[in-house]
Design a protein around this motif. Structure first.
Motif, mmCIF file in Angstrom:
data_model
loop_
_atom_site.group_PDB
_atom_site.id
_atom_site.type_symbol
_atom_site.label_atom_id
_atom_site.label_comp_id
_atom_site.label_asym_id
_atom_site.label_seq_id
_atom_site.Cartn_x
_atom_site.Cartn_y
_atom_site.Cartn_z
ATOM 1 N N PRO A 83 0.856 -1.186 0.000
ATOM 2 C CA PRO A 83 0.000 0.000 0.000
ATOM 3 C C PRO A 83 0.893 1.238 0.000
ATOM 4 O O PRO A 83 2.089 1.149 0.299
ATOM 5 C CB PRO A 83 -0.774 -0.130 1.322
ATOM 6 N N VAL A 84 0.318 2.375 -0.325
ATOM 7 C CA VAL A 84 1.079 3.625 -0.373
ATOM 8 C C VAL A 84 0.825 4.429 0.896
ATOM 9 O O VAL A 84 -0.320 4.721 1.240
ATOM 10 C CB VAL A 84 0.680 4.450 -1.610
ATOM 11 N N TYR A 85 1.910 4.767 1.596
ATOM 12 C CA TYR A 85 1.843 5.628 2.778
ATOM 13 C C TYR A 85 2.733 6.842 2.529
ATOM 14 O O TYR A 85 3.955 6.698 2.413
ATOM 15 C CB TYR A 85 2.335 4.892 4.030
ATOM 16 N N TYR A 86 2.155 8.023 2.440
ATOM 17 C CA TYR A 86 2.918 9.246 2.192
ATOM 18 C C TYR A 86 3.818 9.099 0.966
ATOM 19 O O TYR A 86 5.011 9.374 1.005
ATOM 20 C CB TYR A 86 3.734 9.647 3.423
ATOM 21 N N ALA A 87 3.248 8.606 -0.127
ATOM 22 C CA ALA A 87 3.954 8.428 -1.401
ATOM 23 C C ALA A 87 5.141 7.493 -1.260
ATOM 24 O O ALA A 87 6.144 7.615 -1.967
ATOM 25 C CB ALA A 87 4.386 9.778 -1.988
ATOM 26 N N SER A 88 5.025 6.515 -0.366
ATOM 27 C CA SER A 88 6.111 5.573 -0.113
ATOM 28 C C SER A 88 5.531 4.216 0.239
ATOM 29 O O SER A 88 4.348 4.098 0.585
ATOM 30 C CB SER A 88 6.982 6.082 1.043
ATOM 31 N N ALA A 89 6.362 3.193 0.151
ATOM 32 C CA ALA A 89 5.948 1.860 0.561
ATOM 33 C C ALA A 89 5.829 1.783 2.079
ATOM 34 O O ALA A 89 6.404 2.607 2.806
ATOM 35 C CB ALA A 89 6.957 0.825 0.064
ATOM 36 N N ASN A 90 5.088 0.815 2.563
ATOM 37 C CA ASN A 90 4.961 0.559 3.996
ATOM 38 C C ASN A 90 6.358 0.419 4.613
ATOM 39 O O ASN A 90 7.195 -0.338 4.121
ATOM 40 C CB ASN A 90 4.153 -0.732 4.192
ATOM 41 N N ALA A 91 6.622 1.136 5.697
ATOM 42 C CA ALA A 91 7.953 1.143 6.310
ATOM 43 C C ALA A 91 8.381 -0.243 6.772
ATOM 44 O O ALA A 91 9.561 -0.592 6.717
ATOM 45 C CB ALA A 91 7.984 2.123 7.479
ATOM 46 N N THR A 92 7.433 -1.052 7.237
ATOM 47 C CA THR A 92 7.761 -2.417 7.649
ATOM 48 C C THR A 92 8.285 -3.212 6.462
ATOM 49 O O THR A 92 9.274 -3.957 6.571
ATOM 50 C CB THR A 92 6.521 -3.120 8.226
ATOM 51 N N LEU A 93 7.644 -3.057 5.311
ATOM 52 C CA LEU A 93 8.087 -3.752 4.105
ATOM 53 C C LEU A 93 9.463 -3.283 3.679
ATOM 54 O O LEU A 93 10.324 -4.102 3.307
ATOM 55 C CB LEU A 93 7.079 -3.516 2.972
ATOM 56 N N VAL A 94 9.719 -1.996 3.725
ATOM 57 C CA VAL A 94 11.027 -1.462 3.324
ATOM 58 C C VAL A 94 12.126 -1.997 4.249
ATOM 59 O O VAL A 94 13.212 -2.366 3.794
ATOM 60 C CB VAL A 94 11.004 0.075 3.320
ATOM 61 N N ALA A 95 11.846 -2.046 5.559
ATOM 62 C CA ALA A 95 12.820 -2.603 6.502
ATOM 63 C C ALA A 95 13.093 -4.072 6.176
ATOM 64 O O ALA A 95 14.250 -4.529 6.200
ATOM 65 C CB ALA A 95 12.309 -2.464 7.928
ATOM 66 N N PHE A 96 12.029 -4.808 5.869
ATOM 67 C CA PHE A 96 12.172 -6.223 5.513
ATOM 68 C C PHE A 96 13.018 -6.396 4.259
ATOM 69 O O PHE A 96 13.963 -7.191 4.233
ATOM 70 C CB PHE A 96 10.785 -6.833 5.311
ATOM 71 N N LEU A 97 12.701 -5.664 3.208
ATOM 72 C CA LEU A 97 13.428 -5.804 1.948
ATOM 73 C C LEU A 97 14.880 -5.370 2.083
ATOM 74 O O LEU A 97 15.785 -5.999 1.526
ATOM 75 C CB LEU A 97 12.741 -4.986 0.853
ATOM 76 N N THR A 98 15.119 -4.288 2.817
ATOM 77 C CA THR A 98 16.489 -3.811 3.015
ATOM 78 C C THR A 98 17.355 -4.883 3.648
ATOM 79 O O THR A 98 18.456 -5.188 3.181
ATOM 80 C CB THR A 98 16.494 -2.545 3.888
ATOM 81 N N ARG A 99 16.851 -5.499 4.695
ATOM 82 C CA ARG A 99 17.623 -6.534 5.376
ATOM 83 C C ARG A 99 17.689 -7.822 4.566
ATOM 84 O O ARG A 99 18.718 -8.506 4.545
ATOM 85 C CB ARG A 99 17.033 -6.801 6.764
ATOM 86 N N LEU A 100 16.601 -8.175 3.879
ATOM 87 C CA LEU A 100 16.583 -9.402 3.075
ATOM 88 C C LEU A 100 17.608 -9.331 1.949
ATOM 89 O O LEU A 100 18.394 -10.262 1.743
ATOM 90 C CB LEU A 100 15.185 -9.627 2.496
ATOM 91 N N PHE A 101 17.609 -8.239 1.210
ATOM 92 C CA PHE A 101 18.532 -8.120 0.078
ATOM 93 C C PHE A 101 19.977 -7.963 0.551
ATOM 94 O O PHE A 101 20.893 -8.510 -0.058
ATOM 95 C CB PHE A 101 18.121 -6.942 -0.816
ATOM 96 N N PHE A 102 20.188 -7.212 1.639
ATOM 97 C CA PHE A 102 21.556 -6.950 2.084
ATOM 98 C C PHE A 102 22.190 -8.153 2.772
ATOM 99 O O PHE A 102 23.394 -8.398 2.624
ATOM 100 C CB PHE A 102 21.576 -5.748 3.037
ATOM 101 N N SER A 103 21.393 -8.932 3.486
ATOM 102 C CA SER A 103 21.973 -10.021 4.291
ATOM 103 C C SER A 103 22.132 -11.323 3.523
ATOM 104 O O SER A 103 22.748 -12.260 4.025
ATOM 105 C CB SER A 103 21.116 -10.273 5.537
ATOM 106 N N THR A 104 21.566 -11.413 2.323
ATOM 107 C CA THR A 104 21.656 -12.647 1.541
ATOM 108 C C THR A 104 22.734 -12.517 0.475
ATOM 109 O O THR A 104 22.673 -11.617 -0.370
ATOM 110 C CB THR A 104 20.302 -12.968 0.871
ATOM 111 N N ALA A 105 23.680 -13.444 0.510
ATOM 112 C CA ALA A 105 24.823 -13.354 -0.407
ATOM 113 C C ALA A 105 24.607 -14.126 -1.699
ATOM 114 O O ALA A 105 25.430 -14.039 -2.614
ATOM 115 C CB ALA A 105 26.073 -13.875 0.305
ATOM 116 N N PHE A 106 23.533 -14.901 -1.807
ATOM 117 C CA PHE A 106 23.347 -15.703 -3.011
ATOM 118 C C PHE A 106 23.101 -14.799 -4.229
ATOM 119 O O PHE A 106 22.638 -13.670 -4.111
ATOM 120 C CB PHE A 106 22.197 -16.697 -2.843
ATOM 121 N N ASP A 107 23.425 -15.337 -5.395
ATOM 122 C CA ASP A 107 23.304 -14.581 -6.641
ATOM 123 C C ASP A 107 21.836 -14.428 -7.034
ATOM 124 O O ASP A 107 21.129 -15.414 -7.221
ATOM 125 C CB ASP A 107 24.080 -15.307 -7.751
#
Length: 205
Positions: A83-107
């Motif tokens: 959903p859109v919150y203040y022209a941005s993605a849900n902060a919980t989702l952004v926190a999840f994606l940031t950590r998911l992409f950064f912490s996983t080393a697989f290609d």
């Protein structure tokens, strides 16, 4: 083939769910396996830049990020809806994606990514752009549709009235299916593109 679908809304049966289910119906018809995971209602904290994931191979915070990481590695495509919150993605989702992409080393190269934004009225394209950046920094092709991947609706169920938005979702799922299959065929014939050693530079040297 398998698509992992991440629902960034805190509402299990809200308009974001409706949009993702529209895609899921097409995937099912195309014999694409799907798994949808609700993230927006979970207590997920942001990255603290501790760097421990480089040592441990997983995030230091043992929550949904570490649970879903193997599913991300195994999938052929990733759909992220928010959903859109203040022209941005849900902060919980952004926190999840940031950590998911950064912490996983697989290609992640050539896993197909698709972002879906849902709003009452505005902020859709900003959220769409925000989510796509996770894909494009990781060598993931981005699936497109007949319009930007968005659906309108405020109260739960209202997006069912957005005929163009739902058609956009179905077209997105069909295009994503074609792209995943084409990439799979390309891997078998040509393999993955050659990768150079990374060059890490900044603006002071």
């Amino acid at each position: 083939m398998k698509v992992l679908m991440i629902n960034g809304s805190p509402r299990p049966n809200g308009n974001t769910s409706l949009a993702l289910r529209e895609m899921e119906s097409v995937f099912k018809a195309e014999s694409i396996e799907t798994e949808t995971i609700q993230i927006g209602n979970k207590p997920i904290r942001g990255c603290i830049a501790c760097g421990k994931c480089a040592e441990k191979g997983r995030c230091v915070f043992d929550d949904a990020v570490n649970e879903i990481a193997p599913k991300f590695e195994a999938c052929d495509g990733l759909v992220v809806g928010s959903p859109v919150y203040y022209a941005s993605a849900n902060a919980t989702l952004v926190a999840f994606l940031t950590r998911l992409f950064f912490s996983t080393a697989f290609d992640k190269t050539m896993k197909v990514g698709a972002a879906v934004a849902v709003a009452r009225r505005g902020g859709l394209s900003a959220t769409f752009d925000e989510l796509n950046k996770f894909f494009t920094i990781s060598g993931m092709p981005v699936a497109s549709s007949q319009y930007w991947n968005s659906v309108h609706g405020r109260e739960p169920g209202q997006s069912a009235q957005d005929a163009e938005g739902l058609q956009t979702m179905r077209t997105l799922a069909r295009n994503m299916t074609f792209l995943m299959r084409s990439i799979q065929l390309g891997k078998e014939i040509y393999g993955l593109p050659e990768r150079e050693p990374p060059q890490r530079t900044n603006f002071i040297r």
